[in-house]
Design an enzyme around this catalytic site. Structure first.
Site, mmCIF file in Angstrom:
data_model
loop_
_atom_site.group_PDB
_atom_site.id
_atom_site.type_symbol
_atom_site.label_atom_id
_atom_site.label_comp_id
_atom_site.label_asym_id
_atom_site.label_seq_id
_atom_site.Cartn_x
_atom_site.Cartn_y
_atom_site.Cartn_z
ATOM 1 N N CYS A 107 -27.884 -28.801 -39.136
ATOM 2 C CA CYS A 107 -27.928 -30.257 -39.209
ATOM 3 C C CYS A 107 -27.798 -30.716 -40.670
ATOM 4 O O CYS A 107 -26.785 -30.450 -41.302
ATOM 5 C CB CYS A 107 -29.186 -30.790 -38.529
ATOM 6 S SG CYS A 107 -29.092 -32.553 -38.148
ATOM 7 N N HIS A 120 -27.914 -28.766 -33.357
ATOM 8 C CA HIS A 120 -29.133 -27.954 -33.425
ATOM 9 C C HIS A 120 -29.021 -26.789 -32.449
ATOM 10 O O HIS A 120 -29.279 -26.971 -31.253
ATOM 11 C CB HIS A 120 -30.360 -28.803 -33.068
ATOM 12 C CG HIS A 120 -30.783 -29.737 -34.149
ATOM 13 N ND1 HIS A 120 -31.662 -29.363 -35.148
ATOM 14 C CD2 HIS A 120 -30.425 -31.018 -34.399
ATOM 15 C CE1 HIS A 120 -31.843 -30.393 -35.962
ATOM 16 N NE2 HIS A 120 -31.112 -31.405 -35.533
ATOM 17 N N GLU A 177 -31.018 -24.375 -32.009
ATOM 18 C CA GLU A 177 -32.338 -24.076 -31.453
ATOM 19 C C GLU A 177 -32.724 -25.033 -30.326
ATOM 20 O O GLU A 177 -33.695 -24.792 -29.613
ATOM 21 C CB GLU A 177 -33.395 -24.086 -32.560
ATOM 22 C CG GLU A 177 -33.847 -25.446 -33.045
ATOM 23 C CD GLU A 177 -32.901 -26.136 -34.016
ATOM 24 O OE1 GLU A 177 -33.285 -27.198 -34.551
ATOM 25 O OE2 GLU A 177 -31.773 -25.634 -34.239
#
Length: 201
Positions: A79, A181, A183
């Site tokens: 990001c 992102h 994750e």
């Protein structure tokens, strides 16, 4: 083998380390240059505004250390962490980045609502080891209003569409950056993080 998640006072640290643990990779949250030197790979997360986060890096001497380590081991920016890999950003004011990938971060040119929040599909431009097993039109999760514009097409790995083409991933040598992102991007994101982890072995 361990991955250092760089702590400079901003960033989504816990969710990144939780994802790495799930994948079976050891990680440490740190701002210590000795730990960065010992690590087999680095992740630079980021939440917030570009100039403030770059100042946080500089105040800890981490800007110089990251550039040094990126010359010899894999580095993944996530990001805002990806945006800081670039030469500069126009967010708030013109600010200097880490200069690891030539280009500039600018506000997304779109008629759609900003920030761009949600799931968007990917288009592969230039393959790299992190996107092995990623399929065209796989979806990942974005939260941003600014995006990178690379100088060299060869550094552009993935794009997405948000009322126009938006950079989703950059890659140059050991250096990788995801605007989305991983994750928070389900199995697709986990695959990308797993591929990064494999590079550190």
């Amino acid at each position: 083998m361990s991955i250092a998640v760089i702590d400079y006072g901003a960033g989504n640290l816990k969710s990144v380390t939780k994802a790495l643990k799930y994948l079976g990779f050891d990680s440490v949250i740190t701002h210590d240059s000795g730990e960065l030197e010992k690590a087999d790979g680095l992740i630079l997360p980021g939440v917030g505004a570009f100039p403030m986060c770059m100042e946080m890096l500089r105040s800890r001497g981490l800007d110089v250390e990251i550039v040094k380590q990126a010359a010899k081991k894999p580095l993944l920016g996530i990001c805002l962490g990806m945006q800081m890999l670039m030469d500069s950003s126009t967010e708030i004011s013109l600010s200097r980045g880490l200069g690891l990938i030539p280009g500039r971060v600018e506000r997304i040119e779109t008629d759609l609502k900003l920030p761009h929040i949600g799931w968007n599909s990917l288009r592969v431009v230039n393959p790299n080891p992190l996107i092995r097993d990623i399929q065209p039109e796989d979806y990942v999760y974005f939260v941003h209003s600014f995006a990178a514009k690379v100088e060299n097409e060869a550094d552009l790995a993935l794009t997405t569409d948000y009322g126009g083409t938006v950079t989703a991933m950059v890659a140059r040598g050991n250096v990788f950056g995801c605007q989305f992102h991983p994750e928070k991007s389900g199995p697709v994101g986990m695959t990308i993080l797993k591929n990064f982890g494999e590079l550190t072995k």
